[in-house]
Write a protein that holds these residues in place. Structure first.
Motif, mmCIF file in Angstrom:
data_model
loop_
_atom_site.group_PDB
_atom_site.id
_atom_site.type_symbol
_atom_site.label_atom_id
_atom_site.label_comp_id
_atom_site.label_asym_id
_atom_site.label_seq_id
_atom_site.Cartn_x
_atom_site.Cartn_y
_atom_site.Cartn_z
ATOM 1 N N LEU A 190 -5.597 4.442 -7.645
ATOM 2 C CA LEU A 190 -6.392 3.273 -7.250
ATOM 3 C C LEU A 190 -5.960 1.992 -7.966
ATOM 4 O O LEU A 190 -6.660 0.988 -7.953
ATOM 5 N N VAL B 134 0.805 -1.226 0.000
ATOM 6 C CA VAL B 134 0.000 0.000 0.000
ATOM 7 C C VAL B 134 0.840 1.279 0.000
ATOM 8 O O VAL B 134 0.568 2.196 -0.788
ATOM 9 N N ARG C 135 -4.918 -3.268 -10.643
ATOM 10 C CA ARG C 135 -4.774 -3.748 -9.271
ATOM 11 C C ARG C 135 -3.473 -4.517 -9.045
ATOM 12 O O ARG C 135 -3.360 -5.310 -8.107
ATOM 13 N N THR D 265 -13.452 -1.015 -1.895
ATOM 14 C CA THR D 265 -12.202 -0.985 -1.136
ATOM 15 C C THR D 265 -11.559 -2.364 -1.101
ATOM 16 O O THR D 265 -10.346 -2.511 -1.289
ATOM 17 N N GLN E 45 2.049 2.389 -3.577
ATOM 18 C CA GLN E 45 1.112 2.635 -4.677
ATOM 19 C C GLN E 45 0.774 4.128 -4.717
ATOM 20 O O GLN E 45 1.259 4.920 -3.915
ATOM 21 N N LEU F 245 -4.933 5.141 -3.092
ATOM 22 C CA LEU F 245 -5.303 3.872 -2.459
ATOM 23 C C LEU F 245 -5.322 4.016 -0.941
ATOM 24 O O LEU F 245 -6.273 3.592 -0.279
#
Length: 358
Positions: free
Chosen positions: A214, A33, A187, A136, A36, A40
């Motif tokens: 995202l 996380v 993703r 999410t 990114q 996000l």
């Protein structure tokens, strides 16, 4: 069970889902996380805060309902006889007690239309919060494997730079004049591209892997421009990407063919007709890909320039174009990952060599 109890129960469930979604993302991909795009992390925070707020509001509403249900009924005031009560100026009227509370007035009923509108709005709001929780969880990135993380280490040949918008693989031996801006698949942890992209930098090319908002490249289709502007020493540019990242790259290349010289598609295809685009194009795909199938790649031939080079890596699957482990819906590989990666890198280098040659 009353409608009110059911409604509060639904609110509590959605509140728990809003908290559980970011907790699950952090527990299963937490190391990815911070690397990114910042959106996000913001989404995870918004989901958690919305969950806390909804649970607190639900608990307070339940507490109010309990108080109303257990409150004793109001007792009507009894009148006293005239013999025991001091006379007032009016015959037959008793003087009110100074400590007596005024009688409660019943609240006026809201118009039915307003009640229906309010209930509808509350239902829509709760549905949107449920969608937020689901989104999410769905946007959890596929985290990079150890092989990709090892390729992120700088050495005497390649400097690896991380910024808010991308990772850059910069050759140390010479100032690169040809570069590639690369968009990861949907993703997919941007770091997962390192093992495929680093060899291109070792060959002397600047490579920039984008951190997509995202984790979805199409959320910012013009993002490649900012990366190109940041490296003004590069004279010739190719753009490319894996899967949905390649779709976004093809759209950018079609709209900026005066600034872009090449397009690299990894298990991908363009959104529309690019037959007349003045670009060097290479399409690299896997024969066992279950997501961008060989049929999808064959169909894309009609939308790409006639001189496009198509390379099919026998036995390769969708997840071989980055290192993030298996992916739902993908095919079954029939070749080792390292062998497939070598072919993917070779085909990608051929595209950049052609771009560099002008």
């Amino acid at each position: 069970m009353t409608r009110r109890t059911t409604w509060l129960g639904l609110r509590a469930l959605v509140g728990l889902a809003l908290l559980a979604a970011p907790a699950w993302v952090l527990a299963t991909a937490g190391g990815a996380v911070p690397h990114q795009h910042w959106t996000l992390g913001a989404l995870l925070a918004v989901s958690a805060l919305a969950g806390v707020a909804l649970l607190v509001a639900t608990a307070l509403a339940w507490r109010r309902d309990r108080r109303r249900a257990t409150a004793p009924p109001a007792t009507p005031s009894t009148s006293t006889s005239s013999a025991d009560t001091p006379r007032s100026g009016v015959t037959g009227a008793s003087a009110p007690s100074p400590d007596a509370e005024p009688a409660a007035r019943p609240e006026p009923a809201r118009p039915r239309g307003r009640r229906v509108l309010r209930a509808t709005g509350a239902g829509v709001g709760l549905a949107l919060l449920a969608v937020l929780a689901a989104a999410t969880a769905w946007l959890r990135p596929f985290p990079a494997t150890d092989a990709a993380l090892d390729a992120l280490r700088g050495d005497d040949a390649v400097e690896v730079r991380e910024s808010a918008g991308w990772y850059a693989f910069v050759p140390r031996d010479a100032e690169p004049t040809t570069g590639l801006v690369y968009s990861p698949g949907a993703r997919v942890d941007v770091r997962a591209t390192a093992a495929v992209l680093r060899p291109l930098a070792e060959a002397g090319y600047l490579v920039v892997a984008l951190k997509e908002p995202l984790g979805i490249a199409l959320t910012s289709p013009g993002q490649s421009a900012s990366a190109m502007a940041a490296f003004d020493g590069v004279e010739r540019w190719a753009v490319g990407g894996h899967s949905l990242g390649g779709v976004a790259a093809s759209s950018f290349a079609a709209a900026h063919d005066d600034e872009v010289d090449g397009l690299l598609l990894h298990a991908s295809y363009p959104l529309g007709d690019m037959v007349d685009a003045d670009l060097v194009v290479a399409s690299v795909s896997g024969s066992e890909d279950g997501l961008t199938t060989p049929a999808d790649v064959d169909a894309s031939r009609a939308d790409l320039p006639a001189a496009t080079t198509f390379t099919q890596v026998d036995g390769a699957v969708h997840a071989f174009f980055a290192d993030y482990g298996p992916q739902p819906g993908d095919g079954t590989p029939t070749v080792p990952r390292e062998e497939a990666r070598a072919e993917i890198v070779a085909a990608s280098l051929a595209l950049l060599d052609e771009v560099a040659a002008g």
